[in-house]
Enzyme design. Sequence first.
Site, PDB file in Angstrom:
ATOM      1  N   ASP A  16      24.263  65.992  60.849  1.00  0.00           N
ATOM      2  CA  ASP A  16      24.651  67.070  59.803  1.00  0.00           C
ATOM      3  C   ASP A  16      26.007  66.175  59.389  1.00  0.00           C
ATOM      4  O   ASP A  16      26.430  67.273  58.590  1.00  0.00           O
ATOM      5  CB  ASP A  16      25.051  68.076  60.697  1.00  0.00           C
ATOM      6  CG  ASP A  16      24.154  69.149  61.535  1.00  0.00           C
ATOM      7  OD1 ASP A  16      23.124  69.081  60.929  1.00  0.00           O
ATOM      8  OD2 ASP A  16      24.075  69.047  62.263  1.00  0.00           O
ATOM      9  N   GLY A  18      25.745  65.241  56.421  1.00  0.00           N
ATOM     10  CA  GLY A  18      25.104  65.270  55.029  1.00  0.00           C
ATOM     11  C   GLY A  18      24.369  64.244  54.222  1.00  0.00           C
ATOM     12  O   GLY A  18      24.848  64.132  52.838  1.00  0.00           O
ATOM     13  N   LYS A  19      23.312  63.879  55.174  1.00  0.00           N
ATOM     14  CA  LYS A  19      22.661  62.937  54.783  1.00  0.00           C
ATOM     15  C   LYS A  19      21.544  63.187  53.036  1.00  0.00           C
ATOM     16  O   LYS A  19      21.141  63.000  52.174  1.00  0.00           O
ATOM     17  CB  LYS A  19      21.067  62.879  55.764  1.00  0.00           C
ATOM     18  CG  LYS A  19      22.563  62.116  56.751  1.00  0.00           C
ATOM     19  CD  LYS A  19      22.014  61.075  58.134  1.00  0.00           C
ATOM     20  CE  LYS A  19      20.920  63.367  58.674  1.00  0.00           C
ATOM     21  NZ  LYS A  19      21.749  63.316  59.578  1.00  0.00           N
ATOM     22  N   GLY A  43      17.423  69.002  59.513  1.00  0.00           N
ATOM     23  CA  GLY A  43      17.939  70.065  58.851  1.00  0.00           C
ATOM     24  C   GLY A  43      18.781  69.065  58.115  1.00  0.00           C
ATOM     25  O   GLY A  43      20.065  69.457  57.647  1.00  0.00           O
ATOM     26  N   HIS A  44      18.371  69.430  56.969  1.00  0.00           N
ATOM     27  CA  HIS A  44      19.035  68.646  55.299  1.00  0.00           C
ATOM     28  C   HIS A  44      19.810  69.476  54.360  1.00  0.00           C
ATOM     29  O   HIS A  44      18.078  69.980  53.350  1.00  0.00           O
ATOM     30  CB  HIS A  44      18.218  67.026  55.012  1.00  0.00           C
ATOM     31  CG  HIS A  44      18.340  66.119  56.062  1.00  0.00           C
ATOM     32  ND1 HIS A  44      17.526  65.165  56.441  1.00  0.00           N
ATOM     33  CD2 HIS A  44      19.300  66.254  57.867  1.00  0.00           C
ATOM     34  CE1 HIS A  44      17.760  64.345  57.271  1.00  0.00           C
ATOM     35  NE2 HIS A  44      18.256  65.514  57.950  1.00  0.00           N
ATOM     36  N   GLN A 225      19.032  63.062  62.324  1.00  0.00           N
ATOM     37  CA  GLN A 225      19.834  63.300  62.852  1.00  0.00           C
ATOM     38  C   GLN A 225      20.791  62.162  62.732  1.00  0.00           C
ATOM     39  O   GLN A 225      21.620  61.932  61.409  1.00  0.00           O
ATOM     40  CB  GLN A 225      19.221  62.707  64.601  1.00  0.00           C
ATOM     41  CG  GLN A 225      18.050  63.703  65.615  1.00  0.00           C
ATOM     42  CD  GLN A 225      17.468  63.643  64.318  1.00  0.00           C
ATOM     43  OE1 GLN A 225      16.129  62.933  63.977  1.00  0.00           O
ATOM     44  NE2 GLN A 225      16.487  64.774  63.751  1.00  0.00           N
ATOM     45  N   LYS A 332      32.903  65.653  53.120  1.00  0.00           N
ATOM     46  CA  LYS A 332      33.329  67.037  53.980  1.00  0.00           C
ATOM     47  C   LYS A 332      35.131  66.057  53.826  1.00  0.00           C
ATOM     48  O   LYS A 332      35.850  67.504  54.713  1.00  0.00           O
ATOM     49  CB  LYS A 332      33.068  67.897  54.875  1.00  0.00           C
ATOM     50  CG  LYS A 332      31.253  67.262  54.731  1.00  0.00           C
ATOM     51  CD  LYS A 332      30.725  68.101  56.259  1.00  0.00           C
ATOM     52  CE  LYS A 332      31.094  69.852  55.547  1.00  0.00           C
ATOM     53  NZ  LYS A 332      30.218  70.491  56.499  1.00  0.00           N
TER      54      LYS A 332
HETATM   55  P1  GDP Z   1      22.143  66.701  57.041  1.00  0.00           P
HETATM   56  O1  GDP Z   1      21.910  67.027  58.070  1.00  0.00           O
HETATM   57  O2  GDP Z   1      23.178  65.571  57.227  1.00  0.00           O
HETATM   58  O3  GDP Z   1      21.955  66.528  55.843  1.00  0.00           O
HETATM   59  O4  GDP Z   1      23.517  67.560  56.958  1.00  0.00           O
HETATM   60  P2  GDP Z   1      23.061  69.508  56.897  1.00  0.00           P
HETATM   61  O5  GDP Z   1      23.192  70.092  55.303  1.00  0.00           O
HETATM   62  O6  GDP Z   1      22.576  69.758  57.885  1.00  0.00           O
HETATM   63  O7  GDP Z   1      24.594  69.666  57.144  1.00  0.00           O
HETATM   64  C1  GDP Z   1      26.124  69.196  56.365  1.00  0.00           C
HETATM   65  C2  GDP Z   1      26.804  70.525  55.237  1.00  0.00           C
HETATM   66  O8  GDP Z   1      27.632  69.914  55.043  1.00  0.00           O
HETATM   67  C3  GDP Z   1      25.400  71.050  54.620  1.00  0.00           C
HETATM   68  O9  GDP Z   1      25.899  73.128  55.274  1.00  0.00           O
HETATM   69  C4  GDP Z   1      26.031  70.614  53.062  1.00  0.00           C
HETATM   70  O10 GDP Z   1      25.801  71.964  51.965  1.00  0.00           O
HETATM   71  C5  GDP Z   1      27.308  70.782  53.920  1.00  0.00           C
HETATM   72  N1  GDP Z   1      27.938  69.646  52.446  1.00  0.00           N
HETATM   73  C6  GDP Z   1      27.851  68.381  52.567  1.00  0.00           C
HETATM   74  N2  GDP Z   1      28.414  67.507  51.503  1.00  0.00           N
HETATM   75  C7  GDP Z   1      29.407  68.698  51.610  1.00  0.00           C
HETATM   76  C8  GDP Z   1      30.710  67.965  51.192  1.00  0.00           C
HETATM   77  O11 GDP Z   1      31.418  67.015  50.794  1.00  0.00           O
HETATM   78  N3  GDP Z   1      31.918  69.660  51.479  1.00  0.00           N
HETATM   79  C9  GDP Z   1      31.548  70.360  52.536  1.00  0.00           C
HETATM   80  N4  GDP Z   1      32.283  71.037  52.500  1.00  0.00           N
HETATM   81  N5  GDP Z   1      30.260  70.390  52.456  1.00  0.00           N
HETATM   82  C10 GDP Z   1      29.234  69.236  52.260  1.00  0.00           C
HETATM   83  P1  IMO Z   2      20.256  66.437  61.276  1.00  0.00           P
HETATM   84  O1  IMO Z   2      19.285  65.578  60.738  1.00  0.00           O
HETATM   85  C1  IMO Z   2      22.069  68.056  64.423  1.00  0.00           C
HETATM   86  C2  IMO Z   2      20.567  67.435  68.500  1.00  0.00           C
HETATM   87  C3  IMO Z   2      20.532  68.395  69.513  1.00  0.00           C
HETATM   88  C4  IMO Z   2      20.424  68.542  70.444  1.00  0.00           C
HETATM   89  C5  IMO Z   2      19.758  67.400  70.921  1.00  0.00           C
HETATM   90  C6  IMO Z   2      18.527  66.642  71.498  1.00  0.00           C
HETATM   91  O2  IMO Z   2      20.319  67.526  60.782  1.00  0.00           O
HETATM   92  O3  IMO Z   2      21.733  65.322  61.287  1.00  0.00           O
HETATM   93  P2  IMO Z   2      16.292  67.332  70.275  1.00  0.00           P
HETATM   94  O4  IMO Z   2      16.022  68.643  69.792  1.00  0.00           O
HETATM   95  O5  IMO Z   2      16.169  66.643  69.060  1.00  0.00           O
HETATM   96  O6  IMO Z   2      15.288  66.833  70.841  1.00  0.00           O
HETATM   97  O7  IMO Z   2      17.694  67.846  70.550  1.00  0.00           O
HETATM   98  O8  IMO Z   2      19.887  66.137  69.247  1.00  0.00           O
HETATM   99  N1  IMO Z   2      20.156  67.113  67.164  1.00  0.00           N
HETATM  100  C7  IMO Z   2      20.631  67.819  65.837  1.00  0.00           C
HETATM  101  N2  IMO Z   2      22.137  67.311  66.152  1.00  0.00           N
HETATM  102  N3  IMO Z   2      21.507  67.123  63.336  1.00  0.00           N
HETATM  103  C8  IMO Z   2      20.200  67.079  63.793  1.00  0.00           C
HETATM  104  O9  IMO Z   2      19.194  66.641  62.410  1.00  0.00           O
HETATM  105  C9  IMO Z   2      19.385  67.011  64.829  1.00  0.00           C
HETATM  106  N4  IMO Z   2      18.706  67.182  65.690  1.00  0.00           N
HETATM  107  C10 IMO Z   2      18.711  67.029  66.705  1.00  0.00           C
HETATM  108  O10 IMO Z   2      21.231  69.359  68.771  1.00  0.00           O
HETATM  109  O11 IMO Z   2      21.670  68.224  71.146  1.00  0.00           O
HETATM  110 MG    MG Z   3      21.517  68.946  59.475  1.00  0.00          MG
END
Ligand code: GDP
Ligand code: IMO
Ligand code: MG
Length: 429
Positions: A16, A18-19, A43-44, A225, A332
């Site tokens: 998570d 911000g990929k 979840g991207h 991840q 962030k």
């Molecule tokens: P990913 O799984 O690495 O793609 O990241 P996620 O989408 O799960 O989580 C990143 C969250 O931070 C999302 O809700 C983005 O919209 C938000 N985000 C990304 N970059 C920034 C930033 O620079 N600042 C803030 N405030 N939010 C950001």
């Molecule tokens: P993105 O790509 C954050 C965590 C789960 C759990 C562990 C194992 O959005 O960064 P799994 O379902 O893979 O067997 O769960 O890994 N986890 C993540 N945490 N971001 C993710 O993906 C994750 N994918 C799995 O919360 O701790």
């Molecule tokens: Mg994510």
Amino acid sequence: MNKKKVDVLLGLQWGDEGKGKIVDVLTPGYQMVARFQGGPNAGHTLEFEGQRYVLRSIPSGIFQGNKLNLIGNGVVLDPVLLREEAEQLAQSGHNIKKRLVISRKAHLILPTHRLLDAAQELSKGAAKIGTTGKGIGPCYTDKVARTGLRVGDIERDFATRYKAVRDRHVDLLQKMGADLSKLPEMEEAFYQAIEYLKGYQFVDSEILVNEALEEGLNVLAEGAQGSLLDVDFGTYPFVTSSNTVSAGCCIGLGISPKAIGRVYGIFKAYCTRVGSGPFPTELQDEVGHMMADRGHEFGAVTGRPRRCGWIDLVALRYTIMLSGVTHLIMMKSDVLDTLSTIKACVAYRIGDKEYKNMPYSLEADIEPIYQELPGWQTPLDGCRSEQDLPDAFRHYVAFLEAQLRVPISIISVGPDRSQTIMRKLNNEL
Ligand code: GDP
Ligand code: IMO
Ligand code: MG
């Protein structure tokens, strides 16, 4: 024509980072974007033109014109969730069918994998991993046990192969005392989704990617991840079931280690984790709550609250080393705008010993040793170039670069595509 290399972008923390946002920002410089591991546990999130999208299996290059997006062999694919995701995108006007191709060697997540994931978590009680419940672990288990089903099997005697795997799972689930009442309807949706999947092009993706490189095309690999969830190097057993470090990209796309170009390592200016497992710099005080609140730290897949804490440079140095990161991307920073002091963990104390390197396990009683830096107390979300950034923030960036010994090439100051400052990349891209 010069043979090109694959650039790879991966998370350096617990996911998570911000990929999704940054892959979308970088996509104009590439002709192909490929996922190489993980599955719908990802979840991207992407934001642009006032819209917000969450991608789980579909690569984050899907919104940037006619780029080819690939689901690579290292990915585990749930046809039901892919269909849901694609149909949602179609509803908002993005028809992705022609821009997405799927590796024949990607493994399929079956309904019984999801049931097994739930049953295994239940059986662990308080020691549960806190998985996303998407069947990731059981599907990769079948892959390694040589009992899995692959996308390419859809083109041959699928029904027979499916039944063999499914019957074995059902036997296992019955022994575990799992509730199987939902299985018939889950299987119906699965079979419909398999028919739906046939509308996509299945490819021998290792050949496709290597030929693209030969032809001089730029390929970006999108990690899912984060490195601390890597099955070998993460906080085992509280990890996911794939290799999330850059080496995973070679296996997950079928490219040689020599074919890796840039390695973009992405991290938050603080740190989060969702699910169970150790987190030395975790904060349970009001600063942690502030991070969760200002950073909207709720899982994009499960909606679970993410645990928050200070940035951990011991862990970051380790994950940078594992992947050979060449470019850092900091996300962030804006979440920390209101703080008068920022802390960064520079070493761990365990007992009377100090560690600058990652110890074998983070489950020990670790006391983080912090360096304190002045906060900038200025909103960053409106900054669009380096010149706009306050001095105290630049000082923080210089401190991180000195500690991590890799330049920070991109700084993100908000979720929107436009809230991105290209620093040292401007001359290169
Ligand atoms: P990913 O799984 O690495 O793609 O990241 P996620 O989408 O799960 O989580 C990143 C969250 O931070 C999302 O809700 C983005 O919209 C938000 N985000 C990304 N970059 C920034 C930033 O620079 N600042 C803030 N405030 N939010 C950001
Ligand atoms: P993105 O790509 C954050 C965590 C789960 C759990 C562990 C194992 O959005 O960064 P799994 O379902 O893979 O067997 O769960 O890994 N986890 C993540 N945490 N971001 C993710 O993906 C994750 N994918 C799995 O919360 O701790
Ligand atoms: Mg994510």
